[in-house]
Design an enzyme around this catalytic site. Structure first.
Site, PDB file in Angstrom:
ATOM      1  CB  CYS A 102      -0.984  -0.018   1.164  1.00 40.94           C
ATOM      2  SG  CYS A 102      -0.228   0.078   2.806  1.00 40.94           S
ATOM      3  CG  HIS A 149      -4.564   0.115   3.669  1.00 42.06           C
ATOM      4  ND1 HIS A 149      -3.784  -0.700   2.889  1.00 42.06           N
ATOM      5  CD2 HIS A 149      -5.557   0.583   2.859  1.00 42.06           C
ATOM      6  CE1 HIS A 149      -4.286  -0.740   1.654  1.00 42.06           C
ATOM      7  NE2 HIS A 149      -5.352   0.032   1.615  1.00 42.06           N
ATOM      8  CG  HIS A 171      -6.629   0.840  -1.914  1.00 39.95           C
ATOM      9  ND1 HIS A 171      -6.985   0.225  -0.742  1.00 39.95           N
ATOM     10  CD2 HIS A 171      -7.673   0.577  -2.757  1.00 39.95           C
ATOM     11  CE1 HIS A 171      -8.171  -0.349  -0.858  1.00 39.95           C
ATOM     12  NE2 HIS A 171      -8.607  -0.150  -2.076  1.00 39.95           N
TER      13      HIS A 171
END
Length: 397
Positions: A304, A357, A369
């Site tokens: 991420c 994240h 993402h």
């Protein structure tokens, strides 16, 4: 007493028979890779647990390309691409739409994408998750049709595309197309040549209007080019003795000053800066479908924070490596202040936890993402149940 024993034996026999019947209907499936088990048949649903490679479960039913399983005391859904049955063949899939189960009609033909970047979904409908994309002019092999959607060969498996954005004949090299999934009307293009300037160093020049086309050269920062045709995402330019294509977010009508080496400038306009907002979302969209790998930083596989660092770096903005460090060093903003190109942060564990994240905000309530190994780089609704409940904050550079 004897009657009681007979009754007990009869009940036991019925129960045993019921178990055998259930087992016969629910064939076993085996996980071929570590994968998330979700609460519903789609990437927007929350993660319940992890199904490990080699772990086996009964197939409890299917919804589109998602198989219902029971593992680790949890019952949820796993994308069928990552499952095989006991004999090793892939788990079968059925097409499912919001109105119920429909039949996919088998066919075999080749079509060409007419959109600038057409989403590939896990099922035949916009409610299914995006698993990748196909660039303008790309040929795809159709194996089935269902309610206006084509089932196509995609990677090592299958996906679905909206048939409205395809043609049976290859588009001409000068054609431009509407962004996939936005409108059926063509994007306005201009054939009048104009001079523009590269806003970043090492800007790739490609053979076609899409990130899947080969790189035929590059532009230096501030280099002037003649734009002969344009669409929302790509500009066709004169290059060498012929033509090439560059991302529209990387060209400006004014030459960047020599002192301005970083696009992260203070601005009161509606974009993060004069260049970075459009560039960030353009670069990010160009990576749709790339794989997820923990610790990877690109250019074809990411985790991420590796994804956000890579995208920002391509736009001339240096940010830290990890999601927690990116959040700490950014200027914190409220959700109501979000603009395209900003970063949004989430907890990995229970809601209210620490940053684990990060994603890029696209606008209109959507994020892009490197989600997980199941989906890779994809788009997701910020307001989905999982991400809204794990939202921590937003940051701007």
């Amino acid at each position: 007493m004897i009657g009681s024993k007979k009754m007990k034996f009869a009940i036991t026999t019925v129960a045993a028979t019921a178990v055998v019947c259930t087992g016969a209907l629910a064939a076993n499936v085996t996980c071929t890779s570590d994968v998330n088990v979700r609460s519903g048949p789609g990437n927007s649903y929350s993660v319940l647990t992890m199904m490990s490679k080699g772990q086996t479960s009964a197939n409890l039913g299917q919804s589109g390309s998602w198989v219902k399983v029971s593992v680790n005391g949890k019952t949820g859904y796993v994308y069928s691409k990552y499952l095989s049955n006991a004999s090793g063949s892939s788990a079968s899939t059925n097409t499912n739409t919001n109105s119920g189960t429909t039949t996919t009609t088998s066919t075999s033909k080749t079509v060409y994408v007419t959109a600038s970047s057409l989403n590939v979904r896990s099922g035949a409908g916009t409610s299914y998750g995006v698993i990748g994309g196909v660039a303008n002019g790309k040929a795809v092999s159709v194996v089935g049709t269902s309610n206006g959607w084509y089932k196509i060969k995609y990677g090592s498996g299958y996906g679905y595309i909206n048939s409205s954005y395809t043609s049976s004949s290859a588009p001409s090299s000068s054609s431009t197309a509407a962004p996939a999934g936005t409108t059926s009307q063509p994007t306005t293009s201009s054939s009048k040549a104009k001079t523009m300037y590269s806003t970043t160093a090492g800007l790739n020049v490609r053979s076609g209007g899409g990130s899947s086309y080969s790189v035929i050269g590059s532009l230096s920062r501030g280099q002037a080019v003649s734009v002969v045709d344009s669409s929302s995402y790509w500009y066709k330019i004169k290059y060498g003795n012929g033509y090439g294509y560059v991302g529209s977010g990387y060209l400006s009508s004014s030459k960047p000053s020599a002192a301005n080496t970083n696009t992260n400038t203070s601005s009161n306009s509606d974009s993060t800066s004069s260049v970075s907002s459009g560039s960030i979302t353009s670069v990010a969209r160009g990576l749709l479908g790339c794989s997820y790998s923990y610790g990877a930083t690109g250019p074809s596989s990411f985790d991420c924070s590796g994804f956000t660092q890579y995208v920002y770096g391509r736009c001339g903005i240096s940010i830290p490596r990890t999601s927690s460090a990116q959040y700490a060093s950014s200027t914190h903003i409220s959700k109501s202040e979000l603009r395209a190109g900003d970063l949004v942060f989430f907890s990995n564990g229970s809601s209210g936890g620490s940053v684990g994240h990060v994603a890029i905000y696209l606008g209109d309530g959507m994020i892009i993402h490197a989600a997980n190994s199941s989906t890779g780089v994809c788009t997701t609704s910020l307001n989905s149940s999982y991400y809204s409940s794990h939202y921590i904050g937003a940051g701007r550079y």
